[in-house]
Design a protein around this motif. Structure first.
Motif, PDB file in Angstrom:
ATOM      1  N   THR A 116       0.817  -1.207   0.000  1.00 21.38           N
ATOM      2  CA  THR A 116       0.000   0.000   0.000  1.00 21.38           C
ATOM      3  C   THR A 116       0.858   1.268   0.000  1.00 21.38           C
ATOM      4  O   THR A 116       2.077   1.219   0.155  1.00 21.38           O
ATOM      5  CB  THR A 116      -0.883   0.054   1.260  1.00 21.38           C
ATOM      6  N   ARG A 117       0.176   2.395  -0.132  1.00 19.04           N
ATOM      7  CA  ARG A 117       0.829   3.661   0.161  1.00 19.04           C
ATOM      8  C   ARG A 117       1.187   3.679   1.649  1.00 19.04           C
ATOM      9  O   ARG A 117       0.577   2.957   2.445  1.00 19.04           O
ATOM     10  CB  ARG A 117      -0.083   4.832  -0.191  1.00 19.04           C
ATOM     11  N   THR A 118       2.140   4.531   2.026  1.00 19.97           N
ATOM     12  CA  THR A 118       2.661   4.467   3.398  1.00 19.97           C
ATOM     13  C   THR A 118       2.087   5.512   4.345  1.00 19.97           C
ATOM     14  O   THR A 118       2.518   5.588   5.491  1.00 19.97           O
ATOM     15  CB  THR A 118       4.194   4.605   3.374  1.00 19.97           C
ATOM     16  N   ASP A 119       1.113   6.299   3.904  1.00 20.31           N
ATOM     17  CA  ASP A 119       0.542   7.273   4.834  1.00 20.31           C
ATOM     18  C   ASP A 119      -0.350   6.556   5.837  1.00 20.31           C
ATOM     19  O   ASP A 119      -0.998   5.545   5.518  1.00 20.31           O
ATOM     20  CB  ASP A 119      -0.251   8.342   4.077  1.00 20.31           C
ATOM     21  N   PRO A 120      -0.401   7.034   7.072  1.00 21.58           N
ATOM     22  CA  PRO A 120      -1.152   6.341   8.137  1.00 21.58           C
ATOM     23  C   PRO A 120      -2.627   6.122   7.812  1.00 21.58           C
ATOM     24  O   PRO A 120      -3.184   5.063   8.162  1.00 21.58           O
ATOM     25  CB  PRO A 120      -0.982   7.278   9.343  1.00 21.58           C
ATOM     26  N   TYR A 121      -3.265   7.086   7.161  1.00 25.23           N
ATOM     27  CA  TYR A 121      -4.686   6.930   6.852  1.00 25.23           C
ATOM     28  C   TYR A 121      -4.913   5.748   5.916  1.00 25.23           C
ATOM     29  O   TYR A 121      -5.827   4.938   6.129  1.00 25.23           O
ATOM     30  CB  TYR A 121      -5.236   8.208   6.223  1.00 25.23           C
ATOM     31  N   THR A 122      -4.074   5.653   4.859  1.00 24.44           N
ATOM     32  CA  THR A 122      -4.223   4.556   3.906  1.00 24.44           C
ATOM     33  C   THR A 122      -4.012   3.214   4.598  1.00 24.44           C
ATOM     34  O   THR A 122      -4.795   2.268   4.408  1.00 24.44           O
ATOM     35  CB  THR A 122      -3.232   4.709   2.742  1.00 24.44           C
ATOM     36  N   ILE A 123      -2.956   3.104   5.382  1.00 19.99           N
ATOM     37  CA  ILE A 123      -2.659   1.832   6.046  1.00 19.99           C
ATOM     38  C   ILE A 123      -3.793   1.433   6.990  1.00 19.99           C
ATOM     39  O   ILE A 123      -4.210   0.268   7.032  1.00 19.99           O
ATOM     40  CB  ILE A 123      -1.316   1.928   6.793  1.00 19.99           C
ATOM     41  N   LYS A 124      -4.329   2.386   7.720  1.00 17.09           N
ATOM     42  CA  LYS A 124      -5.435   2.090   8.632  1.00 17.09           C
ATOM     43  C   LYS A 124      -6.664   1.601   7.867  1.00 17.09           C
ATOM     44  O   LYS A 124      -7.305   0.608   8.255  1.00 17.09           O
ATOM     45  CB  LYS A 124      -5.780   3.338   9.446  1.00 17.09           C
ATOM     46  N   SER A 125      -6.984   2.273   6.755  1.00 17.07           N
ATOM     47  CA  SER A 125      -8.176   1.892   5.999  1.00 17.07           C
ATOM     48  C   SER A 125      -7.991   0.556   5.299  1.00 17.07           C
ATOM     49  O   SER A 125      -8.935  -0.242   5.209  1.00 17.07           O
ATOM     50  CB  SER A 125      -8.528   2.974   4.985  1.00 17.07           C
ATOM     51  N   VAL A 126      -6.770   0.272   4.819  1.00 15.00           N
ATOM     52  CA  VAL A 126      -6.507  -1.010   4.171  1.00 15.00           C
ATOM     53  C   VAL A 126      -6.597  -2.145   5.184  1.00 15.00           C
ATOM     54  O   VAL A 126      -7.141  -3.223   4.885  1.00 15.00           O
ATOM     55  CB  VAL A 126      -5.142  -0.993   3.461  1.00 15.00           C
ATOM     56  N   LYS A 127      -6.090  -1.930   6.380  1.00 19.30           N
ATOM     57  CA  LYS A 127      -6.193  -2.968   7.423  1.00 19.30           C
ATOM     58  C   LYS A 127      -7.653  -3.277   7.745  1.00 19.30           C
ATOM     59  O   LYS A 127      -8.031  -4.440   7.945  1.00 19.30           O
ATOM     60  CB  LYS A 127      -5.439  -2.530   8.675  1.00 19.30           C
ATOM     61  N   ALA A 128      -8.467  -2.241   7.774  1.00 25.29           N
ATOM     62  CA  ALA A 128      -9.894  -2.468   8.022  1.00 25.29           C
ATOM     63  C   ALA A 128     -10.514  -3.267   6.888  1.00 25.29           C
ATOM     64  O   ALA A 128     -11.345  -4.167   7.115  1.00 25.29           O
ATOM     65  CB  ALA A 128     -10.596  -1.116   8.183  1.00 25.29           C
TER      66      ALA A 128
END
Length: 508
Positions: free
Chosen positions: A54-66
């Protein structure tokens, strides 16, 4: 990296823009690359491993984990700083689903068999040195030599014996052996072993508990111990000597614990990140990432493997780690446009496929910035098994060759080094060439402590000695058939890259 010549290597960056063009005779389809279809009952209890990049910004990582959780996946470990998430799922359609999620740049299965199922790149079986043979050999050693050093033609071939008299290497420099595990209790390895920089990454998540880095004691997991001895076996009056006997060596275990010893990508991602975060200066990678000998960029699963491992090794480079890797033992021309791979996937049922090594990559050896190493024998000629390729091979080093016979007590053209349980033995392969280069890089780092990975690679090339292409046809095994064609000149060519590395030059 300072490119001193044109490179025909995978050009990746993070985030990754991947070329999906390929002019191939055959490439595996996505269906062939994903886990094999099974009965509903069996699939329900089997868990498969996936890589989600994924992209490495915190928002992207959080949403991808969800999204991973919503798609029935379970996060094993997330390397947020490089955007690589290791996931287990029982859903055989998980990768296809997660690729549609916003922020996911690539995703795919990391293997074609279940996680619960648990190959090294040496060429041929290990030849153990018996105690009687060792005792006889010790009588051939001279003053100042290790007891078994008379059989180490490889040290003399690159001036490592003389280099040790000037500078055996600094204890501030560590080479991490990413491999099957290292027996750090071996008396030739123990003096230089760094437990603080060692771990077990088999699960994809680092386990640094004491002893976790050691190999399974089953007679199959000897490879990493042999490699470690080549690099840093101490000059302590016992056994053999390493090319850099004053540096430290660490063990990062990535091989599955069964007899096949497969190196899956999530384990290798973990290893590069762990090495980088623990101050390792050089990694040695004498393997290819399973289950694919070549990972093709138009297959979404294989593309995800390349992406994930590349992110990890680039992270290590940015943190100051030089990564060195073996070129392979298939006698393949990595600059050709058609190679036959009949060994992949090696964790289930292999299929014959024709691949283009400009579009399908040996990982990690063809990743950007990685030092690619071919093998030579005692005559300084390419070993019969060694893969090669103009614009791919960076340097060469002794890897052994049973057809090139040395003037040593044993007359054994392979490489003698340490084995588990206080043993010694001979192996040959580009697996044995790569640690010679990693050790010379460690000597360079000892001599030039502020050198970056790119500068170390440039020094390796500048101080290498190139024998040039053979004057006549190359017949490595002596059967009267031309086995390979060398392209290039005296300065750089497909067999040796910039030449055979030189330990003595590294310390001068």
């Amino acid at each position: 990296m300072a490119h001193l010549r044109p490179r025909r290597r995978l050009a990746l960056a993070v985030p990754v823009a991947l070329s999906l063009t390929a002019s191939l005779g055959f490439l595996p389809t996505a269906a062939q690359a994903t886990p094999r279809a099974q009965s509903t009952a069996q699939a329900a209890e089997d868990s498969y491993a996936y890589l989600v990049n994924t992209r490495t910004d915190p928002y992207t990582i959080k949403s991808v984990k969800a999204a991973i959780n919503a798609a029935g996946g379970s996060v094993v470990v997330s390397y947020d700083r490089i955007g690589v998430i290791v996931v287990h799922s029982t859903d055989l359609d998980f990768a296809r689903k997660i690729r549609t999620v916003r922020g996911v740049q690539s995703a795919g299965a990391s293997r074609t068999s279940p996680v619960r199922s648990a190959q090294t790149t040496d060429q041929g079986a290990v030849q153990y040195l018996s105690k009687a043979e060792a005792a006889k050999l010790a009588k051939s050693s001279t003053a100042g030599e290790e007891p078994l050093e008379a059989d180490q033609w490889d040290l003399r071939a690159i001036g490592a014996d003389k280099a040790a008299e000037i500078n055996p290497g600094s204890r501030k420099v560590t080479v991490a052996v990413i491999d099957t595990g290292v027996d750090d209790t071996h008396p030739d390895i123990a003096p230089n072993f760094s437990a603080a920089q060692s771990a077990n990454c088999v699960s994809g998540k680092a386990d640094s508990s004491y002893g976790a880095w050691r190999p399974v004691n089953d007679g199959h997991h000897y490879h990493g111990t042999h490699v470690a001895g080549e690099i840093a076996a101490a000059r302590n009056g016992i056994g053999v000597a390493g090319v850099a006997p004053g540096v430290q060596v660490a063990s990062i275990t990535v091989a599955q614990p069964d007899a096949n010893s497969l190196f899956f990508p999530e384990s290798v991602v973990c290893a590069f990140v762990f090495a980088a975060d623990h101050g390792v200066e050089v990694t040695n990678n004498s393997y290819y990432v399973d289950p694919w000998l070549y990972n093709c960029m138009d297959d979404p699963d294989q593309r995800a493997i390349v992406d994930a491992v590349n992110r990890a090794q680039l992270y290590a480079q940015r943190k100051g780690t030089l990564n060195v890797a073996s070129a392979g033992n298939s006698n393949d021309d990595l600059d050709s446009h058609a190679l036959v791979d009949g060994s992949s996937p090696d964790d289930s049922t292999p299929v014959n496929r024709t691949v283009d090594p400009h579009e399908c990559f040996d990982v990690p050896t063809q990743l950007p910035g990685v030092v690619t190493v071919s093998a030579t024998g005692v005559k300084g000629v390419k070993s019969y098994y060694s893969s090669y390729g103009y614009g791919v091979v960076d340097v060469a080093a002794p890897g052994g060759d049973k057809y090139q016979i040395p003037d040593t007590p044993s007359k054994n053209g392979r490489i003698l080094s340490t084995l588990p349980n206080d043993s010694y033995g001979f192996l040959q392969g580009t697996s044995m060439a790569s640690p010679h280069v990693a050790a010379v890089a460690a000597l360079l780092k000892s001599t030039h402590p502020w050198a970056t990975p790119a500068q170390l690679q440039a020094l390796l090339k500048a101080e290498a000695v190139n024998p040039g292409c053979p004057a006549g046809p190359y017949d490595g095994d002596g059967d009267g058939v031309v086995d390979a064609t060398c392209v290039g000149g005296k300065r750089v060519n497909g067999f040796y890259g910039f030449g055979i590395v030189n330990a003595l030059q590294a310390v001068q």
